[in-house]
Design a protein around this motif. Structure first.
Motif, PDB file in Angstrom:
ATOM      1  N   LEU A 425      28.108  42.291  63.674  1.00 45.36           N
ATOM      2  CA  LEU A 425      29.179  43.120  63.158  1.00 45.36           C
ATOM      3  C   LEU A 425      30.560  42.464  63.671  1.00 45.36           C
ATOM      4  CD1 LEU A 425      30.133  45.948  61.884  1.00 45.36           C
ATOM      5  CD2 LEU A 425      29.925  46.846  64.382  1.00 45.36           C
ATOM      6  N   GLU A 429      33.257  41.278  60.907  1.00 40.88           N
ATOM      7  CA  GLU A 429      34.801  42.102  60.857  1.00 40.88           C
ATOM      8  C   GLU A 429      35.771  40.948  61.478  1.00 40.88           C
ATOM      9  OE1 GLU A 429      34.387  45.381  63.594  1.00 40.88           O
ATOM     10  OE2 GLU A 429      33.413  46.812  62.147  1.00 40.88           O
ATOM     11  N   SER A 560      30.776  46.543  56.751  1.00 42.54           N
ATOM     12  CA  SER A 560      31.477  45.417  56.824  1.00 42.54           C
ATOM     13  C   SER A 560      31.466  44.311  55.898  1.00 42.54           C
ATOM     14  CB  SER A 560      31.361  44.911  58.359  1.00 42.54           C
ATOM     15  OG  SER A 560      31.591  45.823  59.315  1.00 42.54           O
ATOM     16  N   GLU A 563      32.577  45.045  52.275  1.00 42.81           N
ATOM     17  CA  GLU A 563      33.864  44.946  52.184  1.00 42.81           C
ATOM     18  C   GLU A 563      34.308  43.424  52.229  1.00 42.81           C
ATOM     19  OE1 GLU A 563      35.551  47.363  55.060  1.00 42.81           O
ATOM     20  OE2 GLU A 563      35.335  49.303  53.967  1.00 42.81           O
TER      21      GLU A 563
END
Length: 588
Positions: A425, A429, A560, A563
């Motif tokens: 993650l 990100e 995440s 996107e």
């Protein structure tokens, strides 16, 4: 008569009239004196000539009749009255009437005013208002030595006044003509003087209205021309200043409109003088109607009005945290006093910040630390307890030691998954993960992921349905990462589904994207928690979720990854009827 043009016109006209009147009076007096002098000289010359002609007849007494005839003839020819008398002697002789018409042996009253060899003007003795008479006195001596005086009188009206009156008439006509010309000259001169002033007034009016494009363009070298050029220079300066001010104002408005914070300014009377769009949006005001209104006249809460009142009255900085309910958000209002440079009165400028997102991030940060600590502490506690039991011999039997080792291994795997999910993650990100984009057959990838979970679904009595059209276009994606997305959604659906429930995977094309829906028949998610399901460690039912395992990071990783591919995620749920988690990917 307030018009400057008429005042200048009347001033010029009055000046010309005074000048003409003065010249007329002077000419009248000059002409009268000139004609009086000429009449006097003429009368004296006529009397002298008469004395010279009459003198031979006075010496001869036998020619007295001829004398009288000649005297009368002279009176008619010269239009005068002639009186001859002996000045001295016992015998006084008088030929003709006295100087004022009386028949006497003396020249009568007033004759003594006529000096010898001169003329004089005397009033008539017949009436006070009668015309004056001009008398010429010529003394002479006849051949016998007798001294005589010849008095010749003429009417002033006939000799001078009629001529002067004619001249006066001519002068009056000339004055009238001059007045007419003066009127035209005064009009022209007044227009010449006031015309530039009128144009300057019109220019000043247009400048006052904000139009600085007009110019006078006068090239005169007098004071009016200098003033006109000064006006043009002033208009140039004002136009330049206005242009700079407009640009500065536009720049200021652009800055105020682009800042993230709301800006509010009030004057000493607490009237809004400035309100940028952000402040209007945050406070729910209409920017067009709010500017100019008092702060207490707007539909604002007392908590918002109070800092402005306190700041303006006490001239000190005021700050307040607000929590608005409709819509629900947090605001930080900081009001600082500002003193106007011209009036010296105090106003205030306020900065409004929307702290809702910051507070939410802070809450999420604290919740994340709490959840992460809990997720790590739980397996560590189990690992520590069973490791201690094995080490100190509490787990004496082989079976107990084997069970402890198994639990330790399971908790280590759980910690590894948590750490790996957190690392994944964080890398996704931060953009540290480089996606290997290629054309991916999404239905084929979904079938592969479903095969991996079929055994678990059968064990739990769940059924997986697929609705994957064969004509779906390929998507541009990283196949490994999208496989991870589908796997996380399937794992989440299996974990939170109802016993013997159903899971449906449906793919559809929507415009330039392909959408995949993963629907379960679980208990559903409350509506107030649905917007937060994509956050880290968020669980609708924490105790129930922990009992089913998982790190609480699966949906955050899904969002995440999706996107990062240029897609979006969506969640729908209804209590008692299950939940649907969706994501989209762009087609190639």
């Amino acid at each position: 008569m307030r018009s400057f043009f008429w005042r200048v016109f009347l001033a010029n006209l009055l000046t010309l009239l005074v000048a003409l009147g003065t010249v007329g009076l002077l000419l009248n007096a000059t002409f009268r004196n000139l004609y009086y002098k000429r009449a006097s000289e003429h009368l004296l010359a006529t009397a002298t000539d008469m004395a010279r002609q009459l003198e031979p007849l006075l010496s001869d007494s036998e020619r007295r009749r001829e004398l009288e005839t000649l005297r009368v003839a002279m009176e008619r020819s010269s239009q005068t009255q002639v009186c001859i008398l002996r000045s001295h002697g016992a015998d006084s002789e008088v030929f003709g009437k006295g100087p004022f018409g009386e028949q006497a042996d003396t020249p009568g009253p007033g004759a003594h005013q006529a000096h010898a060899g001169q003329t004089t003007v005397v009033p008539s003795a017949l009436a006070l208002c009668a015309e004056r008479m001009l008398i010429a006195h010529v003394p002479f001596t006849d051949r016998q030595g007798n001294r005589w005086s010849l008095y010749a009188r003429a009417n002033m009206g006939q000799l001078v006044d009629e001529t002067v009156w004619q001249l006066r008439r001519l002068l009056l006509l000339a004055v009238i003509a001059a007045i007419a010309v003066s009127l035209l000259l005064a009009l022209g001169l007044s227009g010449r003087i006031t015309g530039p002033l009128r144009r300057m007034r019109e220019l000043a009016t247009t400048m006052a209205a904000g139009d600085f494009s007009h110019r006078l363009g006068m090239s005169g070298k007098d004071e009016v021309g200098d003033l006109a050029r000064s006006f043009d220079s002033l208009a140039d300066s004002l136009q330049t200043s206005l242009s700079d001010l407009t640009q500065e104002q536009a720049r200021l408005h652009g800055i105020l409109a682009s800042v993230a914070e709301g800006i509010i300014a009030v004057d000493a009377e607490q009237r809004l003088t400035l309100l940028n769009p952000q402040a209007a949006t945050l406070l729910g005001l209409d920017q067009a109607t709010a500017v100019g209104a008092r702060i207490d006249e707007l539909s604002l809460s007392e908590e918002i009005n109070r800092p402005f009142v306190e700041c303006v009255s006490s001239n000190r900085l005021c700050s307040v945290d607000l929590e608005l309910s409709r819509p629900r958000r947090n605001l930080l209002l900081q009001v600082a006093p500002v003193r106007a440079s011209g009036s010296g009165q105090w106003g205030a400028v306020a900065v409004v910040r929307d702290t809702t997102a910051a507070r939410r991030l802070e809450t999420m940060r604290r919740q994340f630390i709490s959840d992460a600590s809990h997720e790590i502490r739980t397996p560590l506690t189990s690992i520590g307890g069973f490791a201690a039991a094995i080490a100190d011999g509490t787990a004496a039997t082989t079976q107990e030691r084997s069970r402890g080792a198994t639990i330790i291994l399971r908790e280590v795997e759980r910690l590894s998954r948590l750490v790996n999910d957190l690392l994944d993650l964080s890398r996704i990100e931060s953009g540290a993960v480089e996606l290997k984009l290629e054309q991916v057959d999404l239905p084929e990838l979904v079938r592969s992921a479903v095969e991996a979970f079929e055994a678990q679904a059968r064990e739990e009595g769940m059924h997986i349905e697929l609705d994957l059209p064969g004509n779906l276009p390929a998507v541009l994606a990283d196949s490994d990462r999208i496989y991870q997305v589908v796997a996380n959604l399937l794992s989440n659906a299996l974990r939170f589904n109802s016993p013997n429930g159903k899971i449906a995977l449906t793919a559809r094309q929507t415009n330039a994207h392909v959408r995949l829906d993963v629907k379960d028949t679980g208990p559903g998610i409350p509506a107030d928690q649905l917007p937060n399901v994509w956050e880290r460690f968020h669980r609708a039912d924490s105790s129930r979720a922990r009992g089913k395992g998982g790190t609480g990071l699966g949906l955050a990783i899904v969002r995440s990854i999706v996107e990062a591919h240029g897609g979006y995620v969506h969640a729908e749920s209804e209590l008692g009827k299950g939940s649907t988690f969706s994501f989209t990917l762009p087609v190639t």
